[in-house]
Design a protein around this motif. Sequence first.
Motif, mmCIF file in Angstrom:
data_model
loop_
_atom_site.group_PDB
_atom_site.id
_atom_site.type_symbol
_atom_site.label_atom_id
_atom_site.label_comp_id
_atom_site.label_asym_id
_atom_site.label_seq_id
_atom_site.Cartn_x
_atom_site.Cartn_y
_atom_site.Cartn_z
ATOM 1 N N CYS A 1 -6.424 -35.599 -45.272
ATOM 2 C CA CYS A 1 -6.034 -34.186 -45.314
ATOM 3 C C CYS A 1 -4.679 -34.042 -44.608
ATOM 4 O O CYS A 1 -4.604 -33.811 -43.402
ATOM 5 N N TYR A 2 -3.606 -34.195 -45.378
ATOM 6 C CA TYR A 2 -2.272 -34.222 -44.772
ATOM 7 C C TYR A 2 -1.887 -32.885 -44.151
ATOM 8 O O TYR A 2 -1.136 -32.832 -43.178
ATOM 9 N N GLN A 3 -2.440 -31.770 -44.690
ATOM 10 C CA GLN A 3 -2.130 -30.472 -44.091
ATOM 11 C C GLN A 3 -2.672 -30.383 -42.670
ATOM 12 O O GLN A 3 -2.027 -29.803 -41.782
ATOM 13 N N ALA A 4 -3.853 -30.972 -42.433
ATOM 14 C CA ALA A 4 -4.427 -30.931 -41.091
ATOM 15 C C ALA A 4 -3.606 -31.777 -40.118
ATOM 16 O O ALA A 4 -3.395 -31.391 -38.957
ATOM 17 N N HIS A 5 -3.140 -32.930 -40.565
ATOM 18 C CA HIS A 5 -2.256 -33.745 -39.711
ATOM 19 C C HIS A 5 -0.975 -32.961 -39.375
ATOM 20 O O HIS A 5 -0.495 -32.993 -38.238
ATOM 21 N N HIS A 6 -0.444 -32.262 -40.373
ATOM 22 C CA HIS A 6 0.763 -31.461 -40.165
ATOM 23 C C HIS A 6 0.495 -30.335 -39.167
ATOM 24 O O HIS A 6 1.262 -30.125 -38.209
ATOM 25 N N ASN A 7 -0.599 -29.600 -39.362
ATOM 26 C CA ASN A 7 -0.936 -28.512 -38.438
ATOM 27 C C ASN A 7 -1.141 -29.028 -37.020
ATOM 28 O O ASN A 7 -0.710 -28.397 -36.042
ATOM 29 N N LEU A 8 -1.807 -30.181 -36.907
ATOM 30 C CA LEU A 8 -2.021 -30.756 -35.584
ATOM 31 C C LEU A 8 -0.689 -31.134 -34.944
ATOM 32 O O LEU A 8 -0.492 -30.958 -33.732
ATOM 33 N N GLY A 9 0.244 -31.632 -35.753
ATOM 34 C CA GLY A 9 1.565 -31.941 -35.231
ATOM 35 C C GLY A 9 2.254 -30.714 -34.664
ATOM 36 O O GLY A 9 2.843 -30.755 -33.575
ATOM 37 N N ASN A 10 2.174 -29.590 -35.375
ATOM 38 C CA ASN A 10 2.782 -28.364 -34.877
ATOM 39 C C ASN A 10 2.121 -27.892 -33.587
ATOM 40 O O ASN A 10 2.791 -27.395 -32.675
ATOM 41 N N LEU A 11 0.811 -28.053 -33.513
ATOM 42 C CA LEU A 11 0.102 -27.672 -32.284
ATOM 43 C C LEU A 11 0.531 -28.546 -31.111
ATOM 44 O O LEU A 11 0.717 -28.055 -29.985
ATOM 45 N N ARG A 12 0.675 -29.845 -31.350
ATOM 46 C CA ARG A 12 1.111 -30.744 -30.280
ATOM 47 C C ARG A 12 2.514 -30.381 -29.806
ATOM 48 O O ARG A 12 2.801 -30.361 -28.605
ATOM 49 N N VAL A 13 3.397 -30.084 -30.738
ATOM 50 C CA VAL A 13 4.762 -29.697 -30.366
ATOM 51 C C VAL A 13 4.748 -28.394 -29.589
ATOM 52 O O VAL A 13 5.426 -28.249 -28.560
ATOM 53 N N GLU A 14 3.975 -27.431 -30.061
ATOM 54 C CA GLU A 14 3.945 -26.112 -29.426
ATOM 55 C C GLU A 14 3.445 -26.176 -27.990
ATOM 56 O O GLU A 14 3.857 -25.373 -27.139
ATOM 57 N N THR A 15 2.575 -27.124 -27.699
ATOM 58 C CA THR A 15 2.045 -27.251 -26.342
ATOM 59 C C THR A 15 2.829 -28.261 -25.507
ATOM 60 O O THR A 15 2.393 -28.644 -24.419
ATOM 61 N N GLY A 16 3.975 -28.709 -26.008
ATOM 62 C CA GLY A 16 4.849 -29.561 -25.217
ATOM 63 C C GLY A 16 4.600 -31.044 -25.360
ATOM 64 O O GLY A 16 5.189 -31.833 -24.615
ATOM 65 N N HIS A 17 3.766 -31.463 -26.301
ATOM 66 C CA HIS A 17 3.472 -32.891 -26.498
ATOM 67 C C HIS A 17 4.239 -33.386 -27.728
ATOM 68 O O HIS A 17 3.673 -33.629 -28.804
#
Length: 402
Positions: free
Chosen positions: A48-64
């Motif tokens: 599920c590439y959309q979920a990997h993408h969303n998780l990436g945005n979440l990691r960036v947003e929280t400073g990771h």
Amino acid sequence: VASLEKAIALRPDYADAHGNLAATLQHLGRLEEAVACCDKAIALDPACYQAHHNLGNLRVETGHLEEGLECFARAIAIQPDYAEAQTDRALALLSAGHFAEGLAGYEWRWKRAQLPTPWRDFPQAPWDGGPLKDGRLAIWSEQGIGDQLLYGGLIPKVLAAGIECIVECDPRLVGLLARAFPATEVVAYRDPPDPKLMCEDIAAQIPLASLPGRLGPWPEGLRLARRFLVPDLQRRADCARKLDALGSRPRIGIAWRSARHKMGPKKSMPLELWDPILAGRNALFVNLQYGETEEEVSEAVGRTGGEIYTDPDVDRFQDLEGMMALVDCLDLVITTSNVTAHYAGALGKPCWLALQVAPLWYWGLTGSGTLFYPSVKAYRQIRADDWHPVMVALASDLDASG
């Protein structure tokens, strides 16, 4: 959220429902829950590439940031032509200082499903960054006012290379850019484009935000001018006269929110948090915030006793000539990450900028300096959505400055 939770209750193994719930929770600022939903979607469907993408945005947003880059890479490995992940990866690379790779990847923005500015099919070839033997370079407008000011600061680099240009921009910026580049023709954005952009003497064209990728090396070879815009002198004199009538005190412009649909709430520092700056200070605060502000300003004045002046003759959204004249009369600007920081930076005015934990790439991730504007000093969140340490640092530095 309720509808998606019902869908998951009916089909707990439906990965897309978990992924959609993650995106919805992220929009609401419920980041830890959103991460858990992404993890669940990926566990159910590793492809599920959309979920990997969303998780990436979440990691960036929280400073990771590095974890975010890994997530984007997994999404792209599954779906190489997924423009949203390619673009967000490019922005994360730029934030991390990997400029060559990030700027190249940023061209994926034109293939996204939702574009802040649509691609426009000009007949000329794209500019490759080299000299032009015959004709002018058309630099065409994209994105918002702040972006046009930011990348507009690179136009002197193009001119210094001996390349004659015609520049398209938002109609509100035409006068300002025409004064900044008096030997360059400046035209207003329109659709279809101004015929002057389509003439036979146009040898090549480039969208404005692609300039950094053509002007290298980046950023070592791009030392930008402290000030490249000049306000209208009569408008500035009018603003100065009104401010002078309010007494001889430090003049501090303030702006506290962003109206951007997706990132605006994360970038905004509500005025009720500004009491340590506004209270008990011998200063005239000048309202630079666009939009409806009367109620917020009235409450802040009543709460703190500070004086906040709103110029009745300047439309803070439409009248950019008036805004630039007003900002140029100030001693300091304190703002969150909105267009006000670009006004101050382009004018070379001292500006203290309050930044969320994962700011837009061009503000950088660490340190007090900023990439494009020598006069802008960054004050950065340590934890997402926690403005208290930022406000303490701002107030402390204001106390020390007298």
